[in-house]
Design an enzyme around this catalytic site. Structure first.
Site, PDB file in Angstrom:
ATOM      1  N   ASN A  45       0.843  -1.199   0.000  1.00 52.14           N
ATOM      2  CA  ASN A  45       0.000   0.000   0.000  1.00 52.14           C
ATOM      3  C   ASN A  45       0.875   1.244   0.000  1.00 52.14           C
ATOM      4  OD1 ASN A  45       0.566  -0.885   2.671  1.00 52.14           O
ATOM      5  ND2 ASN A  45      -1.171   0.207   3.532  1.00 52.14           N
ATOM      6  N   GLU A  47       0.176   5.119   0.735  1.00 56.75           N
ATOM      7  CA  GLU A  47      -0.785   6.123   1.197  1.00 56.75           C
ATOM      8  C   GLU A  47      -0.368   7.519   0.750  1.00 56.75           C
ATOM      9  OE1 GLU A  47      -1.314   5.340   5.406  1.00 56.75           O
ATOM     10  OE2 GLU A  47      -2.493   3.546   4.947  1.00 56.75           O
ATOM     11  N   CYS A  56      -4.110   0.773  -2.561  1.00 57.01           N
ATOM     12  CA  CYS A  56      -4.036  -0.512  -1.859  1.00 57.01           C
ATOM     13  C   CYS A  56      -2.906  -1.363  -2.459  1.00 57.01           C
ATOM     14  CB  CYS A  56      -5.339  -1.275  -2.008  1.00 57.01           C
ATOM     15  SG  CYS A  56      -6.704  -0.641  -1.018  1.00 57.01           S
ATOM     16  N   GLU A  58      -3.032  -4.397  -3.342  1.00 57.70           N
ATOM     17  CA  GLU A  58      -3.515  -5.209  -4.471  1.00 57.70           C
ATOM     18  C   GLU A  58      -3.472  -4.412  -5.773  1.00 57.70           C
ATOM     19  OE1 GLU A  58      -4.855  -4.772  -1.537  1.00 57.70           O
ATOM     20  OE2 GLU A  58      -6.063  -6.488  -0.883  1.00 57.70           O
ATOM     21  N   CYS A  89     -10.255  -5.076  -0.363  1.00 58.12           N
ATOM     22  CA  CYS A  89     -11.401  -4.168  -0.237  1.00 58.12           C
ATOM     23  C   CYS A  89     -12.312  -4.323  -1.460  1.00 58.12           C
ATOM     24  CB  CYS A  89     -10.919  -2.721  -0.090  1.00 58.12           C
ATOM     25  SG  CYS A  89     -10.386  -1.955  -1.638  1.00 58.12           S
TER      26      CYS A  89
HETATM   27  N1  THU Z   1      -5.265  -1.839   2.450  1.00 63.95           N
HETATM   28  C1  THU Z   1      -4.681  -2.554   1.456  1.00 63.95           C
HETATM   29  O1  THU Z   1      -3.653  -2.148   0.903  1.00 63.95           O
HETATM   30  N2  THU Z   1      -5.252  -3.706   1.088  1.00 63.95           N
HETATM   31  C2  THU Z   1      -6.326  -4.291   1.703  1.00 63.95           C
HETATM   32  O2  THU Z   1      -6.743  -5.372   1.305  1.00 63.95           O
HETATM   33  C3  THU Z   1      -6.956  -3.616   2.848  1.00 63.95           C
HETATM   34  C4  THU Z   1      -6.502  -2.227   3.097  1.00 63.95           C
HETATM   35  C5  THU Z   1      -4.615  -0.597   2.907  1.00 63.95           C
HETATM   36  C6  THU Z   1      -5.289   0.676   2.540  1.00 63.95           C
HETATM   37  C7  THU Z   1      -4.739   1.611   3.590  1.00 63.95           C
HETATM   38  O3  THU Z   1      -3.466   2.069   3.180  1.00 63.95           O
HETATM   39  C8  THU Z   1      -4.544   0.732   4.797  1.00 63.95           C
HETATM   40  O4  THU Z   1      -4.540  -0.605   4.317  1.00 63.95           O
HETATM   41  C9  THU Z   1      -5.645   0.888   5.848  1.00 63.95           C
HETATM   42  O5  THU Z   1      -6.889   0.730   5.286  1.00 63.95           O
END
Ligand code: THU
Length: 136
Positions: A45, A47, A56, A58, A89
């Site tokens: 991820n 941010e 994310c 994925e 998600c």
């Molecule tokens: N996140 C992912 O990268 N993948 C997931 O399957 C669930 C959530 C990340 C998004 C954000 O940076 C952090 O996790 C908290 O939601």
């Protein structure tokens, strides 16, 4: 339940997770995908101070697969430090669905190993996909 993910897929997701940029949620995630050639593509991820712009793990892994010339996904693994298995998600389920059949396994792992296994169709039933658009 079959929770036997390929070791290399788990290792790739955990390695990518180490590079997660998650200064806001402090929730590091790694994802790894297998493509139609058996190659593994990973992502973490990423941010952003403008929160909705974050990516994310994925989505980042999917971008790596496509950028490397991959066209199909045969397996997905998501890794995070969570007692409750982390599944993609909703938005990422749809992104994965573009390149993956419903029977593709989506493994959830934590730092102790594989914690859950679903198929993509279980996570995204009755989904919308390219076929709905018809030939064009
Ligand atoms: N996140 C992912 O990268 N993948 C997931 O399957 C669930 C959530 C990340 C998004 C954000 O940076 C952090 O996790 C908290 O939601």
């Amino acid at each position: 339940m079959d929770t036997t993910a390929p070791d290399a897929l788990l290792a790739a997701a955990l390695a990518a997770r180490e590079h997660a940029y998650a200064p806001y949620s402090h929730f590091a995630v790694g994802a790894a995908l297998i493509d139609e050639q058996g190659r593994i593509h990973a992502g973490c991820n990423v941010e952003n101070a403008a929160y909705p712009q974050g990516l994310c793990a994925e989505a980042v892994a999917l971008g790596a697969l496509v950028a490397a010339g991959g066209t199909r996904i045969s397996a997905v693994l998501v890794a995070a430090d969570s007692a409750q298995p982390v599944t993609p998600c909703g938005g990422c389920r749809q992104k994965l669905r573009e390149f993956a059949a419903g029977d593709v396994p989506v493994w959830s792992a934590n730092l102790q190993g594989i914690a859950a296994r679903h198929t993509l169709a279980e996570l995204l039933p009755a989904s919308f996909g390219p076929d709905h658009l018809g030939p064009r």
